[in-house]
Design an enzyme around this catalytic site. Structure first.
Site, PDB file in Angstrom:
ATOM      1  CB  VAL A  93      -0.949   0.063   1.234  1.00  0.00           C
ATOM      2  CG1 VAL A  93      -2.018  -1.003   1.172  1.00  0.00           C
ATOM      3  CG2 VAL A  93      -0.155  -0.014   2.526  1.00  0.00           C
ATOM      4  CB  SER A  94       1.140   4.224  -1.991  1.00  0.00           C
ATOM      5  OG  SER A  94      -0.175   4.392  -2.471  1.00  0.00           O
ATOM      6  CB  THR A  95       1.362   7.600   2.066  1.00  0.00           C
ATOM      7  OG1 THR A  95       2.682   7.133   2.328  1.00  0.00           O
ATOM      8  CG2 THR A  95       0.893   8.435   3.232  1.00  0.00           C
ATOM      9  CG  ASP A  96      -2.024   7.886  -2.467  1.00  0.00           C
ATOM     10  OD1 ASP A  96      -1.524   6.761  -2.273  1.00  0.00           O
ATOM     11  OD2 ASP A  96      -2.153   8.414  -3.589  1.00  0.00           O
ATOM     12  CD  GLU A  97      -2.591   2.573  -3.391  1.00  0.00           C
ATOM     13  OE1 GLU A  97      -2.844   2.449  -4.601  1.00  0.00           O
ATOM     14  OE2 GLU A  97      -1.745   1.889  -2.798  1.00  0.00           O
TER      15      GLU A  97
END
Length: 487
Positions: free
Chosen positions: A19-23
């Protein structure tokens, strides 16, 4: 350390989650959710192999530089993984090219790749078909990218921008070549040793290594590095790009018409006249290395006036009075020539006398002929430059027709071609033969050879002679012909 299951030849199933931060807050992409879905899929398929988790928390898919992904790839390479699973393809990568490169790596190590959302499994016929379609799309995109990159680099090179690492003698400062004076001094010394001292690649490399003068990256000099340096046009201020095809494993030199050549766009270390003289010597048939190291002054240079074959050294005379002789190799080895043998000391003395007489017997006709040889060589080089300029313009026309470049790029190339052709044709029209300059050059070189030939070791004397003499033909008693090669 390998686990017991790996010693038994059982490979693990790798579950990759990202996962990335905005997800983080999005439904369905949380790390826990991904893990549960992947484990449930394994249970449903009846796979009971050991599972390894690789989790990249807070990393985007813009590239493959993620710590857990790199760890996963290392496990694949050493044979610890049988399957790689993700919930969706974009967990592995959002870039098609990166994804296909990863799948290529998995297939190379016999690892299947599974994405449960897209029902994508490289072990199934439908998965392999999808992979082939994706591969075709990616190959098309790679070609498009290569075209755009090539066009950008072509434009930069055409304007004299240096595109690779700096050659020996230079350093890169803000993508521009700047002369490195300490290295440039070595470059000038190498050119002087080769052109004026007659030393070969091996002799130059050996001397530099003995003096502990390193080449680039502190490596020792070699025959190849000396030859490449001597033939590099960068030292006369000329940029040459697109000379070699590096897309294949074995690098191949392209046709000269495909090269990008821009003259007088770089700082010069060697003047053009010296550089061209070195190329003339490089392109001439060199004396074999065995003849170069021969302890006989005219070894490799002396030719038979009867058949044109080489004259080699033999020994003659009685047991107590042996002396060297030059004998035609065709006479000695094949019996196909009837020329006699000549005492070596006498032939070498005739040669020295002939050199002394040369400076006194230069007629205007001989000087004119030598000068015309130089002019002819220069005209041939100019014709090659014109052909290259026209070929570059034709490539630009093709690029413009294909929509890869703008009209102003094509116009600039046309102007550049016209300028090159006009300058070279003007140079040919205004070429004047300075006979006095030619004679002084010849006299200087001959004088240098005559004054030092008896004081140098034979090997060094032969090297010096080779800068002046192409061959010596013996026609009879005290009758020799000396063919000069100073242009």
């Amino acid at each position: 350390m390998l686990r017991e299951s790996e010693f038994n030849g059982v490979r693990s199933i790798a579950l990759y989650c990202r996962v990335s931060t905005d997800e983080q807050a999005r439904e369905g992409v949380s790390l826990d959710e991904q893990q549960e879905r992947l484990k449930a899929y394994c249970r449903a398929m009846g796979w009971n192999h050991e599972i390894e988790l690789f989790i990249d928390d807070g990393y985007s898919a813009k590239n493959t530089e993620r710590p857990q992904l790199r760890k996963l790839l290392n496990s694949v390479k050493i044979g610890q993984i049988s399957k790689v699973m993700v919930t969706k393809l974009d967990r592995m990568s959002r870039k098609l090219l990166d994804l296909l490169n990863l799948i290529d790596l998995f297939q190379e190590h016999e690892v299947s790749f599974i994405s449960i959302s897209e029902s994508f499994d490289t072990n199934t016929p439908s998965g392999r078909l999808t992979l082939q379609v994706l591969g075709a799309v990616a190959e098309f995109e790679r070609e498009r990218i290569r075209e755009r990159v090539f066009d950008n680099m072509l434009h930069a090179a055409s304007n004299g921008k240096w595109l690779t690492q700096s050659p020996y003698g230079y350093q890169l400062v803000e993508k521009n070549l700047v002369i490195n004076e300490s290295e440039a001094a070595i470059v000038r010394r190498i050119f002087n040793s080769y052109l004026h001292e007659g030393k070969g690649y091996f002799a130059i490399a050996k001397q530099l290594n003995e003096e502990n003068i390193p080449s680039r990256f502190n490596k020792e000099w070699s025959l190849r590095s000396i030859k490449l340096l001597l033939s590099n046009p960068v030292y006369k201020g000329t940029l040459v790009w697109n000379r070699v095809n590096s897309s294949k494993k074995k690098r191949q030199e392209k046709e000269e018409e495909e090269w990008v050549i821009v003259d007088d766009c770089l700082p010069t270390i060697i003047d053009k006249e010296t550089w061209e003289a070195v190329q003339n010597r490089l392109n001439k048939k060199q004396i074999p290395s065995r003849a170069q190291s021969s302890p006989h002054l005219l070894g490799g240079l002396l030719k038979c006036g009867n058949c044109g074959g080489g004259m080699s050294i033999s020994w003659s005379g009685s047991k107590n009075n042996r002396y060297r002789v030059y004998r035609c190799s065709n006479n000695k080895n094949k019996g196909t020539c009837t020329s006699k043998q000549f005492k070596a000391d006498e032939v070498e003395a005739w040669f020295k006398q002939g050199l002394l007489q040369l400076t006194k017997n230069f007629s205007s006709e001989i000087l004119l002929k030598l000068s015309e040889q130089t002019t002819d060589n220069r005209n041939i080089n100019n014709e090659q430059k014109i052909r290259s300029a026209k070929a570059r313009y034709n490539r630009k026309v093709e690029a413009y027709t294909a929509g890869l470049i703008e009209l102003n790029d094509l116009t600039e190339e046309k102007q550049r071609m016209d300028q090159i052709i006009e300058a070279l044709q003007s140079e040919e029209k205004h070429q004047e033969i300075d006979l006095e300059k030619v004679q002084k050059s010849i006299e200087s070189k001959i004088g240098n050879v005559v004054n030092t030939i008896d004081t140098l070791p034979i090997e060094d004397a032969k090297a010096l002679i080779s800068t002046l003499v192409e061959k010596v033909v013996i026609k009879g008693e005290k009758e020799i012909e000396i063919k000069l090669s100073i242009f």
